[in-house]
Scaffold this active site. Structure first.
Site, PDB file in Angstrom:
ATOM      1  CE1 TYR A  26      -0.235 -10.979   3.834  1.00  0.00           C
ATOM      2  CE2 TYR A  26      -1.804  -9.802   2.468  1.00  0.00           C
ATOM      3  CZ  TYR A  26      -0.511  -9.998   2.895  1.00  0.00           C
ATOM      4  OH  TYR A  26       0.512  -9.216   2.402  1.00  0.00           O
ATOM      5  CG  ASN A  37       0.148  -3.100  -3.477  1.00  0.00           C
ATOM      6  OD1 ASN A  37       0.471  -4.292  -3.523  1.00  0.00           O
ATOM      7  ND2 ASN A  37      -0.545  -2.577  -2.473  1.00  0.00           N
ATOM      8  CD  GLU A  38      -3.445  -5.573  -1.685  1.00  0.00           C
ATOM      9  OE1 GLU A  38      -3.950  -4.734  -0.919  1.00  0.00           O
ATOM     10  OE2 GLU A  38      -3.090  -6.713  -1.311  1.00  0.00           O
ATOM     11  CG  ASN A  46      -1.894  -1.142   1.243  1.00  0.00           C
ATOM     12  OD1 ASN A  46      -2.173  -1.743   0.203  1.00  0.00           O
ATOM     13  ND2 ASN A  46      -2.439  -1.470   2.407  1.00  0.00           N
ATOM     14  CD  GLU A  92       0.973  -7.755  -0.550  1.00  0.00           C
ATOM     15  OE1 GLU A  92       0.211  -7.853   0.429  1.00  0.00           O
ATOM     16  OE2 GLU A  92       1.149  -6.696  -1.183  1.00  0.00           O
TER      17      GLU A  92
END
Ligand code: AHR
Length: 501
Positions: free
Chosen positions: A243, A171-172, A71, A291
């Protein structure tokens, strides 16, 4: 409980890419400051990097480290982190609500990576910035000299280019929490234009486009298809993140979560191939699982952290025995998909949801998840073999048909090494495993280690390790039959080697 496994030297899934054992350092919590970098520590080198941490990263044999986020990258100005240290601006980092000194930037991190013996997977900011900064940054890092940005690097004392070969395009970007969050079309367009100019700047680089932040995002699937529609011919990989946690304290269910990772991989692979077919392309897009980990222990603690301080202890999950089993199942899942997953990053590496923890001014130590990662990274390189298994299964709250035995084997032909990795998910029973091993005449059993602890909540701490692998008794390996006992709730490594005398 009994289980049967059959493997054959000719039945391979694919070769592992060394980058399957990557990791991640973000400007977040104590990963960088008071993590890899602690200039006042007695074991710091002349640049302020902790040598004990470098030694532990080396022990994990990490071939590539993603940097600087996460992030964080979506609000990052790379120019803030270069040039004379005393002149760098202190910034508000809006991703994690902390104070960023910029004492460490790209050149320092590249030097840390060099000292650690790892490559860098660099990320560009496509949140608040775009193609212009991305191409300038590529030029700063990878162009030899004689141009504005490459000469700026040289003026900063870095004569030779870093030559980073692998770059993340943001990212994301599907997540509303992301600085500069975008729709799939908005992101797909900006990623395509950034990719184009970055490749023109350095045609040797490889690029990763953002897939979904996780498989439970409402836009999952459609996001990947749209982004790849825009970027298919310009990108090389699509990213996946996952995750897992166990806040409900439902361990059988927690141990089954890697089935979700497997289905995530299969679905994203299918979408890549769907876009390939739509475009009638000859190119195949592979997967960067950049990740993955267990993450949930620190969440309550993190909610209490004061804002705008530097390097607060954030995301400092202390991992248990059962977390190590989940990490082991995730590693096996990555290996089973080595034909399409070419890059994977254990997120993260030091202090932040990490296998390595440090005390300020004190020691550095190995968390429980350190061991499955180290085992896989050390022995899990080569040709991954199919491992059909017959064993009992169970149903949990969220998953049906979870096999008690999770396993995969890897053959390193040149080194004459065959390694079986196995997790016993049963909390009560040992598995009596009968393995039929074909096509490995002349191999002998070297040993069997297992990671287990009767207390599934056992942790390692600065003062000592309760969870570490122990050698197991083995029966002689005769002909093609191997008999093993896998303790309840254990991660196992069984090693065979070719006789070369
Ligand atoms: O790894 C921690 C965070 O998790 C990363 O910054 C982000 O990409 C993800 O949501």
């Amino acid at each position: 409980m009994k289980a049967k496994l059959t493997l054959h030297g000719e039945f391979a899934i694919g070769e592992t890419d060394k980058r399957l054992y990557g990791s991640f350092i973000e400007h977040l919590g104590r990963a960088v400051y008071n993590g890899i970098y602690e200039p006042n520590h007695p074991l710091a080198d002349e640049l302020g990097f902790r040598k004990d941490v470098i030694d532990l990263v080396r022990e994990l044999r990490v071939p590539i480290v993603r940097y600087p986020g996460g992030n964080f990258v979506s609000g990052y100005n790379w120019e803030d982190g270069v040039g004379p240290a005393g002149q760098r601006p202190v910034r508000m980092d809006l991703a994690w609500m902390t104070r960023e000194s910029n004492r460490i930037g790209v050149n320092e991190f590249a030097e840390w990576a060099r000292r650690t013996g790892t490559d860098v997977m660099m990320a560009v900011n496509l949140g608040t910035r775009g193609p212009d900064e991305a191409r300038n940054f590529t030029e700063y890092c990878n162009f030899p000299g004689g141009t504005r940005w490459s000469d700026l690097r040289r003026s900063h004392g870095v004569e030779r280019p870093h030559n980073f070969k692998l770059w993340c395009l943001g990212n994301e970007m599907d997540g509303p929490w992301q600085i500069g969050h975008k729709t799939a079309d908005e992101y797909g367009r900006i990623a395509a234009e950034a990719a184009k100019v970055m490749r023109w700047t350095d045609p040797s680089i490889e690029l990763v486009v953002c897939g979904s932040s996780n498989a439970r995002m409402p836009s999952f699937g459609k996001w990947e298809e749209t982004v790849l529609d825009h970027t298919y011919e310009l990108a090389d990989y699509v990213s996946l993140h996952i995750y897992f946690g166990n806040p409900e304290n439902d361990t059988p269910n927690f141990l089954g979560r890697s089935l979700e990772m497997e289905s995530f991989i299969k679905t994203v692979t299918g979408i890549c191939d769907l876009v390939k077919a739509k475009k009638q392309s000859k190119k195949t897009i592979n997967l960067s699982f950049d990740e993955w980990n267990v993450w949930f222990h620190s969440q309550d603690q993190d909610a209490k952290i004061e804002k705008w301080i530097e390097a607060p202890p954030r995301l400092e999950d202390i991992y248990t025995m059962e977390d190590a089993l989940v990490a082991g199942c995730m590693l096996i899942t990555l290996l089973k998909n080595a034909d399409r997953v070419k890059i994977a990053c254990l997120a993260q590496l030091v202090n932040v949801i990490a296998p390595i923890m440090t005390e300020v001014g004190g020691t550095a130590w190995r968390q429980t998840i350190f061991y499955p990662f180290k085992d896989a990274s050390t022995w899990g390189r080569g040709r991954v073999l199919r491992c059909p298994v017959r064993c009992e299964r169970y149903d949990s709250r969220e998953y049906a048909g979870i096999p008690y035995l999770e396993t995969v084997a890897v053959h390193h032909e040149e080194e004459g090494r065959l390694t079986i990795f196995a997790v016993n998910r049963s909390l009560e029973e040992a598995i009596e495993l009968e393995a039929g091993i074909f096509g490995f005449e002349g191999y002998r059993l070297i040993g069997h280690t297992a990671l287990y602890n009767e207390d599934l909540k056992a942790i390692n701490a600065a003062g000592g390790e309760k969870v570490k692998p122990a050698a197991q008794e083995t029966a002689p390996f005769e002909g093609e039959a191997l008999s093993l006992r896998l303790p309840p709730a254990s991660w196992n490594v069984i090693r065979l080697e070719e006789r070369r005398d």
